[in-house]
Design a protein around this motif. Structure first.
Motif, PDB file in Angstrom:
ATOM      1  N   LEU A 249       0.746  -1.208   0.025  1.00 22.72           N
ATOM      2  CA  LEU A 249       0.030   0.031  -0.084  1.00 22.72           C
ATOM      3  C   LEU A 249       0.871   0.968  -0.073  1.00 22.72           C
ATOM      4  CD1 LEU A 249      -3.285   0.354   1.776  1.00 22.72           C
ATOM      5  CD2 LEU A 249      -1.763   2.478   1.894  1.00 22.72           C
ATOM      6  N   ILE A 250       1.901   1.173   0.690  1.00 21.88           N
ATOM      7  CA  ILE A 250       2.791   2.647   0.710  1.00 21.88           C
ATOM      8  C   ILE A 250       3.326   2.669  -0.734  1.00 21.88           C
ATOM      9  CG2 ILE A 250       5.027   3.411   1.814  1.00 21.88           C
ATOM     10  CD1 ILE A 250       4.514   1.526   4.172  1.00 21.88           C
ATOM     11  N   ARG A 251       3.874   1.797  -1.262  1.00 18.81           N
ATOM     12  CA  ARG A 251       4.411   1.677  -2.589  1.00 18.81           C
ATOM     13  C   ARG A 251       3.462   2.265  -3.612  1.00 18.81           C
ATOM     14  NH1 ARG A 251       9.626   1.729  -2.282  1.00 18.81           N
ATOM     15  NH2 ARG A 251      10.400  -0.139  -3.265  1.00 18.81           N
ATOM     16  N   GLN A 252       2.244   2.037  -3.550  1.00 17.98           N
ATOM     17  CA  GLN A 252       1.396   2.607  -4.299  1.00 17.98           C
ATOM     18  C   GLN A 252       0.898   4.002  -4.343  1.00 17.98           C
ATOM     19  OE1 GLN A 252      -2.218   0.270  -3.356  1.00 17.98           O
ATOM     20  NE2 GLN A 252      -1.355  -1.692  -4.350  1.00 17.98           N
ATOM     21  N   HIS A 253       1.421   4.629  -3.351  1.00 17.35           N
ATOM     22  CA  HIS A 253       1.194   5.988  -3.114  1.00 17.35           C
ATOM     23  C   HIS A 253       2.464   7.078  -2.933  1.00 17.35           C
ATOM     24  CE1 HIS A 253      -3.051   5.450  -2.448  1.00 17.35           C
ATOM     25  NE2 HIS A 253      -2.658   4.398  -1.698  1.00 17.35           N
ATOM     26  N   THR A 254       3.488   6.563  -2.777  1.00 22.56           N
ATOM     27  CA  THR A 254       4.889   7.502  -2.680  1.00 22.56           C
ATOM     28  C   THR A 254       6.066   6.711  -3.273  1.00 22.56           C
ATOM     29  OG1 THR A 254       6.120   8.743  -1.193  1.00 22.56           O
ATOM     30  CG2 THR A 254       5.331   6.421  -0.169  1.00 22.56           C
ATOM     31  N   THR A 255       6.915   7.788  -3.790  1.00 20.79           N
ATOM     32  CA  THR A 255       8.152   7.531  -4.473  1.00 20.79           C
ATOM     33  C   THR A 255       9.141   7.601  -3.446  1.00 20.79           C
ATOM     34  OG1 THR A 255       8.469   9.507  -5.343  1.00 20.79           O
ATOM     35  CG2 THR A 255       7.546   7.739  -6.826  1.00 20.79           C
ATOM     36  N   THR A 256       8.940   8.227  -2.157  1.00 20.13           N
ATOM     37  CA  THR A 256       9.937   8.110  -1.099  1.00 20.13           C
ATOM     38  C   THR A 256      10.613   6.765  -0.904  1.00 20.13           C
ATOM     39  OG1 THR A 256       8.890  10.035  -0.147  1.00 20.13           O
ATOM     40  CG2 THR A 256      10.466   8.815   1.178  1.00 20.13           C
ATOM     41  N   PRO A 257      11.743   6.545  -1.014  1.00 19.59           N
ATOM     42  CA  PRO A 257      12.187   4.897  -0.627  1.00 19.59           C
ATOM     43  C   PRO A 257      11.848   4.649   0.677  1.00 19.59           C
ATOM     44  CG  PRO A 257      13.968   6.440  -1.706  1.00 19.59           C
ATOM     45  CD  PRO A 257      12.890   7.585  -1.377  1.00 19.59           C
ATOM     46  N   VAL A 258      11.796   3.626   0.969  1.00 16.81           N
ATOM     47  CA  VAL A 258      11.632   2.744   2.236  1.00 16.81           C
ATOM     48  C   VAL A 258      12.705   1.740   2.349  1.00 16.81           C
ATOM     49  CG1 VAL A 258      10.435   1.302   3.510  1.00 16.81           C
ATOM     50  CG2 VAL A 258       9.256   3.070   1.832  1.00 16.81           C
ATOM     51  N   ALA A 259      13.049   1.892   3.978  1.00 15.17           N
ATOM     52  CA  ALA A 259      14.212   1.032   4.473  1.00 15.17           C
ATOM     53  C   ALA A 259      13.458   0.131   5.644  1.00 15.17           C
ATOM     54  CB  ALA A 259      15.470   1.739   4.877  1.00 15.17           C
ATOM     55  N   VAL A 260      13.986  -0.838   5.682  1.00 12.25           N
ATOM     56  CA  VAL A 260      13.267  -1.793   6.965  1.00 12.25           C
ATOM     57  C   VAL A 260      14.412  -2.793   7.400  1.00 12.25           C
ATOM     58  CG1 VAL A 260      12.171  -3.220   5.568  1.00 12.25           C
ATOM     59  CG2 VAL A 260      11.368  -2.943   7.739  1.00 12.25           C
ATOM     60  N   GLY A 261      14.182  -3.473   8.485  1.00  8.56           N
ATOM     61  CA  GLY A 261      15.032  -4.655   8.778  1.00  8.56           C
ATOM     62  C   GLY A 261      15.682  -4.636  10.008  1.00  8.56           C
ATOM     63  N   GLU A 262      15.757  -3.432  10.871  1.00  4.86           N
ATOM     64  CA  GLU A 262      16.725  -3.647  11.981  1.00  4.86           C
ATOM     65  C   GLU A 262      16.345  -4.559  13.023  1.00  4.86           C
ATOM     66  OE1 GLU A 262      16.369   0.468  13.309  1.00  4.86           O
ATOM     67  OE2 GLU A 262      15.510  -0.123  15.199  1.00  4.86           O
ATOM     68  N   VAL A 263      14.854  -4.972  13.091  1.00  2.00           N
ATOM     69  CA  VAL A 263      14.587  -6.094  13.876  1.00  2.00           C
ATOM     70  C   VAL A 263      14.451  -7.525  13.166  1.00  2.00           C
ATOM     71  CG1 VAL A 263      13.422  -4.386  15.332  1.00  2.00           C
ATOM     72  CG2 VAL A 263      11.948  -5.829  13.671  1.00  2.00           C
ATOM     73  N   PHE A 264      14.917  -7.499  11.831  1.00  2.00           N
ATOM     74  CA  PHE A 264      14.688  -8.721  11.350  1.00  2.00           C
ATOM     75  C   PHE A 264      15.817  -9.825  11.680  1.00  2.00           C
ATOM     76  CE2 PHE A 264      12.466  -7.017   7.138  1.00  2.00           C
ATOM     77  CZ  PHE A 264      11.261  -6.875   7.871  1.00  2.00           C
ATOM     78  N   ASN A 265      15.533 -10.990  11.853  1.00  2.00           N
ATOM     79  CA  ASN A 265      16.503 -12.033  12.026  1.00  2.00           C
ATOM     80  C   ASN A 265      16.774 -12.846  11.080  1.00  2.00           C
ATOM     81  OD1 ASN A 265      14.055 -12.186  14.634  1.00  2.00           O
ATOM     82  ND2 ASN A 265      16.124 -11.097  14.977  1.00  2.00           N
ATOM     83  N   SER A 266      16.283 -13.038  10.046  1.00  2.00           N
ATOM     84  CA  SER A 266      16.398 -14.226   8.909  1.00  2.00           C
ATOM     85  C   SER A 266      15.788 -13.649   7.673  1.00  2.00           C
ATOM     86  CB  SER A 266      15.817 -15.505   9.269  1.00  2.00           C
ATOM     87  OG  SER A 266      14.493 -15.325   8.851  1.00  2.00           O
ATOM     88  N   VAL A 267      16.483 -14.257   6.706  1.00  2.00           N
ATOM     89  CA  VAL A 267      15.839 -14.163   5.075  1.00  2.00           C
ATOM     90  C   VAL A 267      14.281 -14.289   5.114  1.00  2.00           C
ATOM     91  CG1 VAL A 267      16.378 -16.493   4.154  1.00  2.00           C
ATOM     92  CG2 VAL A 267      16.606 -14.342   2.725  1.00  2.00           C
ATOM     93  N   TRP A 268      13.772 -15.074   5.812  1.00  2.00           N
ATOM     94  CA  TRP A 268      12.257 -15.260   5.894  1.00  2.00           C
ATOM     95  C   TRP A 268      11.567 -14.073   6.332  1.00  2.00           C
ATOM     96  CZ3 TRP A 268      12.129 -19.403   2.805  1.00  2.00           C
ATOM     97  CH2 TRP A 268      13.175 -20.299   3.227  1.00  2.00           C
ATOM     98  N   ASP A 269      12.116 -13.206   6.958  1.00  2.00           N
ATOM     99  CA  ASP A 269      11.419 -12.168   7.531  1.00  2.00           C
ATOM    100  C   ASP A 269      11.333 -10.778   6.197  1.00  2.00           C
ATOM    101  OD1 ASP A 269      11.401 -12.861  10.326  1.00  2.00           O
ATOM    102  OD2 ASP A 269      13.107 -12.020  10.567  1.00  2.00           O
ATOM    103  N   CYS A 270      12.350 -11.059   5.538  1.00  2.00           N
ATOM    104  CA  CYS A 270      12.242 -10.020   4.291  1.00  2.00           C
ATOM    105  C   CYS A 270      12.079 -10.642   2.930  1.00  2.00           C
ATOM    106  CB  CYS A 270      13.450  -9.005   4.288  1.00  2.00           C
ATOM    107  SG  CYS A 270      15.038 -10.122   4.737  1.00  2.00           S
ATOM    108  N   LYS A 271      11.737 -11.933   2.875  1.00  2.00           N
ATOM    109  CA  LYS A 271      11.724 -12.556   1.509  1.00  2.00           C
ATOM    110  C   LYS A 271      10.705 -11.595   0.687  1.00  2.00           C
ATOM    111  CE  LYS A 271      11.044 -17.205  -0.262  1.00  2.00           C
ATOM    112  NZ  LYS A 271       9.805 -16.925  -0.877  1.00  2.00           N
ATOM    113  N   GLN A 272       9.273 -11.803   1.025  1.00  2.00           N
ATOM    114  CA  GLN A 272       8.507 -11.143   0.311  1.00  2.00           C
ATOM    115  C   GLN A 272       8.733  -9.557   0.171  1.00  2.00           C
ATOM    116  OE1 GLN A 272       4.778 -10.768   2.705  1.00  2.00           O
ATOM    117  NE2 GLN A 272       3.473  -9.589   0.603  1.00  2.00           N
ATOM    118  N   LEU A 273       9.086  -8.790   0.988  1.00  2.00           N
ATOM    119  CA  LEU A 273       9.616  -7.480   0.751  1.00  2.00           C
ATOM    120  C   LEU A 273      10.558  -7.471  -0.296  1.00  2.00           C
ATOM    121  CD1 LEU A 273       9.845  -6.338   4.523  1.00  2.00           C
ATOM    122  CD2 LEU A 273       7.794  -5.714   2.970  1.00  2.00           C
TER     123      LEU A 273
END
Ligand code: EZ4
Ligand code: CO
Length: 402
Positions: A249-273
């Motif tokens: 939903l965020i992607r559909q509305h803005t071109t401001t880039p997005v960063a995420v992941g400081e609480v991620f522990n594995s590739v499975w947390d970010c695979k879809q992203l």
């Protein structure tokens, strides 16, 4: 080359750190960061009770096999405590492998892909005038990228603001302090901050902002679109990390880039992203995402989808983590940015290291291994002090995301 000993060191030179030191039969040592902010002793116990007893006698050269042994072997997979403990072992074994080879670890990862690691600092202050001074300070130190956080008018205290400016530390009390939050006040205020910063510093300085998981997807979309005129490098953690489809939903509305992941522990947390290209930067770190072995796997997966790294580098990640992160940062093809908050002189003295900052870049150590150690004698002078991260409530008292 057998492992003969592994020691867990808990120390508090200003803030708590947990470090694993592995020793081989030849007397080669390696270190790994095992710090999980506010939950340090859980990782120390996991290591002491369940991992250290398995290490003696193992071949220190078998990094991948040891990773799989600890991950698959435990049956219970993932999670911050487990993955931090595995990270500590993995990082220490890379350190040992580098020392045995006589090479900095980045040479074992394929060598340099760039001349230096671009870092961003933290400019934070109660109000806009104060934060302009802080941005000027970082700009004067040569930083090319700065994260900007201010207080929100009408709210008594806000994440990312307060305490010591250079050594900001959120885990500040044994029983969590409490902040009050209002998304509407925040959304009205943030664009006014970035307008002033851009006016003052022009178009070249890279600007970042951390929303610390506090928004819903549509609120994050609104923040992103309101910040578009100010050309941010990223908005960090706009919505809670477990809400992966929210990023669509965020992607559909803005071109401001997005960063995420400081609480991620594995590739499975970010695979879809990553696979749906819903984010631009992955901010997982060595210490919380299974060490150099697993973080490289995450970054390789991200590279296939044009997602870059943007690793977490707050003060609760020890110089051991930073030393290891820099080895990856300099070698991977898809490096983006590295957070760099600077440790206090007390912390630096407990963790002697040879990575260095110069003109907006960090440079990894050129020494064999990671180029960092723990001075156990100094560490012993700083006993553990309970400290937890704050809790956040809405104005009506409801517990909100931190
Ligand atoms: O809240 O490291 O981007 N950095 C941050 C940090 C984190 C702390 C958590 O332990 O958001 O300040
Ligand atoms: Co953050």
């Amino acid at each position: 080359m057998r492992i003969t000993e592994a020691r867990v060191v808990v120390t508090c030179p200003g803030r708590n750190f947990v470090t694993l030191k592995i020793v081989t039969e030849d007397g080669v040592t390696g270190v790994g960061d095992a710090t999980l902010n506010g939950r340090e002793l859980a990782v120390a116990a996991y290591l002491d009770d369940h991992v250290v007893p398995l290490l003696a006698g193992r071949d220190a050269s078998r990094i991948e096999d040891t990773w799989q042994y600890l991950y698959r072997g435990a049956y219970w997979r993932r999670g911050p405590v487990t993955m931090t403990a595995i990270a500590a072992v993995d990082t220490a074994l890379w350190d040992i492998k580098g020392k045995v080879a006589g090479l900095p670890v980045y040479q074992l990862l394929g060598g340099r892909s760039r001349e230096g690691v671009t870092v961003y600092g933290h400019a934070n202050a109660e109000d806009v005038d104060g934060v302009l001074d802080e941005v000027a300070h970082y700009s004067g130190l040569g930083y090319r990228a700065v994260r900007v956080q201010t207080g929100v008018p009408g709210l008594a205290s806000t994440y990312g603001v307060g305490g010591d400016r250079m050594f900001y530390e959120p885990a500040d009390a044994a029983v969590p302090t409490e902040n009050v939050w209002s998304t509407s006040r925040y959304l009205q205020h943030v664009p006014t901050v970035f307008r002033r910063v851009r006016e003052e510093f022009g178009p070249r300085l890279r600007l970042l902002h951390d929303a610390h998981h506090r928004l819903t997807p549509i609120e994050a979309a609104r923040l992103g679109s309101s910040l578009e005129p100010y050309d941010l490098t990223w908005i960090e953690d706009p919505v809670p990390a477990e809400l992966q489809s929210g990023y669509r939903l965020i992607r559909q509305h803005t071109t401001t880039p997005v960063a995420v992941g400081e609480v991620f522990n594995s590739v499975w947390d970010c695979k879809q992203l990553i696979e749906e290209q819903l984010v631009d930067y992955i901010r997982a770190t060595v210490v919380h995402a299974g060490g150099i072995t697993h973080l490289r796997r995450i970054f390789d997966h991200a590279a296939l989808h044009d997602v870059r790294s943007g690793s977490h580098g707050a003060t609760d990640l020890s110089p051991v983590c930073m030393a290891a992160a820099l080895q990856l940062d300099i070698s991977i093809p898809n490096f983006g940015l590295q957070e760099y908050m600077r440790h206090t002189p007390e912390t630096d003295a407990v963790f002697p290291h040879t990575y260095r900052y110069e003109g907006g870049y960090l440079h990894p150590s050129q020494e064999p291994g990671l180029g960092v150690d723990i001075d156990e004698e100094r560490a012993a002078a700083f006993p553990y002090r309970p400290a937890q991260l704050p809790v956040n409530r809405l104005e009506d008292g409801t517990v909100h995301h931190w």
